[in-house]
Design an enzyme around this catalytic site. Structure first.
Site, PDB file in Angstrom:
ATOM      1  N   LYS A  16     -10.119  -3.206   5.474  1.00 62.13           N
ATOM      2  CA  LYS A  16     -11.003  -2.538   4.948  1.00 62.13           C
ATOM      3  C   LYS A  16     -11.884  -2.853   4.151  1.00 62.13           C
ATOM      4  O   LYS A  16     -11.248  -3.443   3.374  1.00 62.13           O
ATOM      5  CB  LYS A  16     -10.668  -0.359   4.756  1.00 62.13           C
ATOM      6  CG  LYS A  16      -9.407  -0.747   3.331  1.00 62.13           C
ATOM      7  CD  LYS A  16     -10.425  -0.681   2.040  1.00 62.13           C
ATOM      8  CE  LYS A  16      -8.467  -0.671   1.260  1.00 62.13           C
ATOM      9  NZ  LYS A  16      -9.094  -1.338  -0.278  1.00 62.13           N
ATOM     10  N   PRO A 100      -5.413 -11.009   4.729  1.00 66.39           N
ATOM     11  CA  PRO A 100      -5.048 -11.857   2.870  1.00 66.39           C
ATOM     12  C   PRO A 100      -4.065 -10.540   1.752  1.00 66.39           C
ATOM     13  O   PRO A 100      -4.455  -9.109   2.140  1.00 66.39           O
ATOM     14  CB  PRO A 100      -5.427 -12.235   2.065  1.00 66.39           C
ATOM     15  CG  PRO A 100      -7.520 -11.986   2.363  1.00 66.39           C
ATOM     16  CD  PRO A 100      -6.872 -11.844   4.983  1.00 66.39           C
ATOM     17  N   VAL A 101      -3.116 -11.295   1.477  1.00 62.87           N
ATOM     18  CA  VAL A 101      -2.178 -10.150   1.005  1.00 62.87           C
ATOM     19  C   VAL A 101      -3.106 -10.152  -1.014  1.00 62.87           C
ATOM     20  O   VAL A 101      -3.445 -11.055  -1.112  1.00 62.87           O
ATOM     21  CB  VAL A 101      -1.079 -10.682   0.893  1.00 62.87           C
ATOM     22  CG1 VAL A 101      -0.011  -9.308   0.377  1.00 62.87           C
ATOM     23  CG2 VAL A 101      -0.047 -10.698   2.297  1.00 62.87           C
ATOM     24  N   ALA A 103      -5.407  -8.585  -1.634  1.00 66.84           N
ATOM     25  CA  ALA A 103      -6.973  -8.772  -1.492  1.00 66.84           C
ATOM     26  C   ALA A 103      -7.777  -7.792  -1.573  1.00 66.84           C
ATOM     27  O   ALA A 103      -9.026  -7.857  -1.769  1.00 66.84           O
ATOM     28  CB  ALA A 103      -7.225  -9.509  -0.098  1.00 66.84           C
ATOM     29  N   GLY A 104      -7.760  -6.237  -1.858  1.00 71.91           N
ATOM     30  CA  GLY A 104      -7.964  -5.541  -1.487  1.00 71.91           C
ATOM     31  C   GLY A 104      -8.819  -4.797  -0.467  1.00 71.91           C
ATOM     32  O   GLY A 104      -9.202  -4.282  -0.200  1.00 71.91           O
ATOM     33  N   GLY A 106      -6.354  -3.475   2.442  1.00 75.56           N
ATOM     34  CA  GLY A 106      -5.563  -2.388   2.536  1.00 75.56           C
ATOM     35  C   GLY A 106      -4.421  -2.988   3.690  1.00 75.56           C
ATOM     36  O   GLY A 106      -4.241  -2.775   4.720  1.00 75.56           O
ATOM     37  N   GLY A 107      -4.564  -4.953   3.767  1.00 77.84           N
ATOM     38  CA  GLY A 107      -3.483  -5.228   4.623  1.00 77.84           C
ATOM     39  C   GLY A 107      -2.229  -4.515   4.910  1.00 77.84           C
ATOM     40  O   GLY A 107      -2.106  -4.602   6.435  1.00 77.84           O
ATOM     41  N   GLY A 108      -1.457  -4.155   4.216  1.00 77.74           N
ATOM     42  CA  GLY A 108      -0.771  -3.615   4.136  1.00 77.74           C
ATOM     43  C   GLY A 108      -0.396  -1.908   4.953  1.00 77.74           C
ATOM     44  O   GLY A 108       0.205  -2.119   5.749  1.00 77.74           O
ATOM     45  N   SER A 109      -1.420  -1.559   3.735  1.00 76.02           N
ATOM     46  CA  SER A 109      -1.793   0.118   4.847  1.00 76.02           C
ATOM     47  C   SER A 109      -1.727  -0.110   6.258  1.00 76.02           C
ATOM     48  O   SER A 109      -1.919   1.251   6.284  1.00 76.02           O
ATOM     49  CB  SER A 109      -2.446   0.593   3.593  1.00 76.02           C
ATOM     50  OG  SER A 109      -2.419  -0.059   2.160  1.00 76.02           O
ATOM     51  N   ASP A 142      -3.900   4.673   0.611  1.00 73.65           N
ATOM     52  CA  ASP A 142      -5.230   4.323   1.704  1.00 73.65           C
ATOM     53  C   ASP A 142      -4.807   4.676   2.949  1.00 73.65           C
ATOM     54  O   ASP A 142      -5.314   4.095   4.229  1.00 73.65           O
ATOM     55  CB  ASP A 142      -6.198   3.200   1.139  1.00 73.65           C
ATOM     56  CG  ASP A 142      -4.800   1.549   1.240  1.00 73.65           C
ATOM     57  OD1 ASP A 142      -3.900   1.648   0.717  1.00 73.65           O
ATOM     58  OD2 ASP A 142      -5.731   1.043   0.885  1.00 73.65           O
TER      59      ASP A 142
HETATM   60  O1  C5P Z   1      -0.753   4.039  -2.733  1.00 77.94           O
HETATM   61  P1  C5P Z   1      -0.467   3.650  -3.347  1.00 77.94           P
HETATM   62  O2  C5P Z   1       0.869   2.241  -3.802  1.00 77.94           O
HETATM   63  O3  C5P Z   1      -1.351   2.216  -2.409  1.00 77.94           O
HETATM   64  O4  C5P Z   1      -0.923   2.103  -5.123  1.00 77.94           O
HETATM   65  C1  C5P Z   1      -0.461   1.348  -5.531  1.00 77.94           C
HETATM   66  C2  C5P Z   1      -0.598   1.972  -7.027  1.00 77.94           C
HETATM   67  O5  C5P Z   1      -1.753   1.396  -7.361  1.00 77.94           O
HETATM   68  C3  C5P Z   1      -0.119   2.771  -7.554  1.00 77.94           C
HETATM   69  O6  C5P Z   1       1.398   2.599  -8.307  1.00 77.94           O
HETATM   70  C4  C5P Z   1      -0.710   3.385  -9.017  1.00 77.94           C
HETATM   71  O7  C5P Z   1      -0.477   2.290  -9.901  1.00 77.94           O
HETATM   72  C5  C5P Z   1      -2.420   2.781  -8.317  1.00 77.94           C
HETATM   73  N1  C5P Z   1      -2.900   3.834  -8.419  1.00 77.94           N
HETATM   74  C6  C5P Z   1      -3.648   4.468  -8.992  1.00 77.94           C
HETATM   75  N2  C5P Z   1      -4.867   5.464  -8.938  1.00 77.94           N
HETATM   76  C7  C5P Z   1      -4.589   5.385  -7.130  1.00 77.94           C
HETATM   77  C8  C5P Z   1      -4.599   5.499  -5.906  1.00 77.94           C
HETATM   78  C9  C5P Z   1      -2.982   3.741  -5.846  1.00 77.94           C
HETATM   79  O8  C5P Z   1      -3.418   4.750  -9.913  1.00 77.94           O
HETATM   80  N3  C5P Z   1      -6.024   6.486  -6.680  1.00 77.94           N
END
Ligand code: C5P
Length: 308
Positions: A16, A100-101, A103-104, A106-109, A142
């Site tokens: 995404k 890519p890792v 990267a923003g 969401g590849g792992g997600s 995500d």
């Molecule tokens: O939910 P996820 O494990 O992807 O989030 C990784 C990190 O990103 C969280 O530990 C938090 O530091 C930050 N995060 C946040 N607010 C969000 C999503 C992620 O602060 N809405």
């Protein structure tokens, strides 16, 4: 003939971008309250699963962990843990990594969401959509989006979703030679340096279907903080703008920066130019019917042992 093909299952994992990301506030639990627009993008990883006695994961990228440090393994264990009588269920999982890792995107997600969908099917589990959503939300903010894909407005941590619609857009994506850690990116956020269109303004632009209007309404409140510490972000944005994209923003917590193009030919032309400060490629946005994982999991592997 059984419901589960013996040859195994394959699922494509489209990543995404965030076309819009506004941080409303930092919450008491440390997460940030968001107003964001997720948009599925073509391409991505492939996850395969075949029946096996034990749970295992292999990955085409040797840099990526294949133990509990990988969200795919955590997703498999979480799903299996829900079914006490099936605690010994196994699967041989193989991940072909392309997104890519750091990267923003969401590849792992998306891989984790794909593992939930794929293994539910492989193991013949009846998991309701509500339960899948809950498991996904435990894996990451995500992850629930990827069960549905397409275009969605997300609030809360990113797990409160409302599907919407948008036009097919063609993008150029640029991955600078540096990854960004998501927790670090959120720590760089300061409300004082964020401004831009409201969500309503962005959604009006999206509804217009006009790439110019959409490009003018992009927003990412994580970008100023990340760009202040990672100069490669601004270099990527500047390169894309110099090539003539209609607008460019970082996606999620970075480091990928995307540019909105007029059409496919425009995106492919820019992606083929030399001199980009990182890996560059063209990709279309995907609709929900193209990106929905639950549908994609129906693809079965062709195999000599296919059970039909
Ligand atoms: O939910 P996820 O494990 O992807 O989030 C990784 C990190 O990103 C969280 O530990 C938090 O530091 C930050 N995060 C946040 N607010 C969000 C999503 C992620 O602060 N809405």
């Amino acid at each position: 003939m059984s419901d589960t093909p013996i040859g195994g299952l394959r699922i494509e994992c489209p990543p995404k971008i965030n076309l819009y990301l506004r941080i409303v506030r930092r919450r008491e639990d440390g997460f940030h309250e968001l107003e964001t627009v997720f948009q599925s993008v073509g391409g991505g990883d492939t996850l395969r699963a075949t029946p096996a006695a034990a749970l295992s994961l292999t990955c085409s990228d040797p840099e990526i962990p294949v133990d509990g440090g990988n969200l795919v393994v955590r997703a498999a264990e979480l799903l299996r843990g829900r079914i006490p009588a099936r605690a010994e269920l196994g699967a041989a999982l193989a991940l072909e990594k392309r997104t890519p890792v750091g990267a923003g995107m969401g590849g792992g997600s998306v891989d984790a969401a794909a593992a939930l969908v794929l293994l539910s099917r492989l193991w013949g589990l009846e998991v309701s959509p509500a339960e899948l959503h809950e498991l996904a939300a435990q894996l990451g903010s995500d992850v629930p989006f990827f069960l549905h894909g397409g275009v969605a407005v997300a609030r809360g941590r990113g797990e409160e979703l409302a599907a919407t619609e948008g036009p097919r857009l063609w993008l150029v994506l640029l991955r600078p030679p540096v990854g960004v850690s998501t927790p670090w990116a959120y720590r760089q956020w300061a409300a004082s340096r964020c401004e831009g269109p409201t969500l309503e303004m962005f959604l009006a632009a999206l509804r217009s279907g006009d790439p110019d209007a959409i490009a003018a309404a992009l927003r990412n409140d994580l970008e100023p903080g990340v760009a202040a510490g990672v100069p490669e972000i601004e270099a990527a944005r500047a390169w894309l703008l110099a090539q003539g994209v209609l607008g460019a923003r970082m996606t999620g917590s970075g480091s990928v920066v995307f540019g909105i193009c007029r059409d496919e030919a425009h995106a492919r032309d820019i992606a083929a130019r030399p001199g980009a400060p990182g890996n560059v490629w063209a990709a279309p946005t995907l609709s929900q019917s193209e990106a929905r994982l639950a549908i994609r999991a129906l693809e079965t592997e062709s195999s000599d042992h296919a059970g039909r």
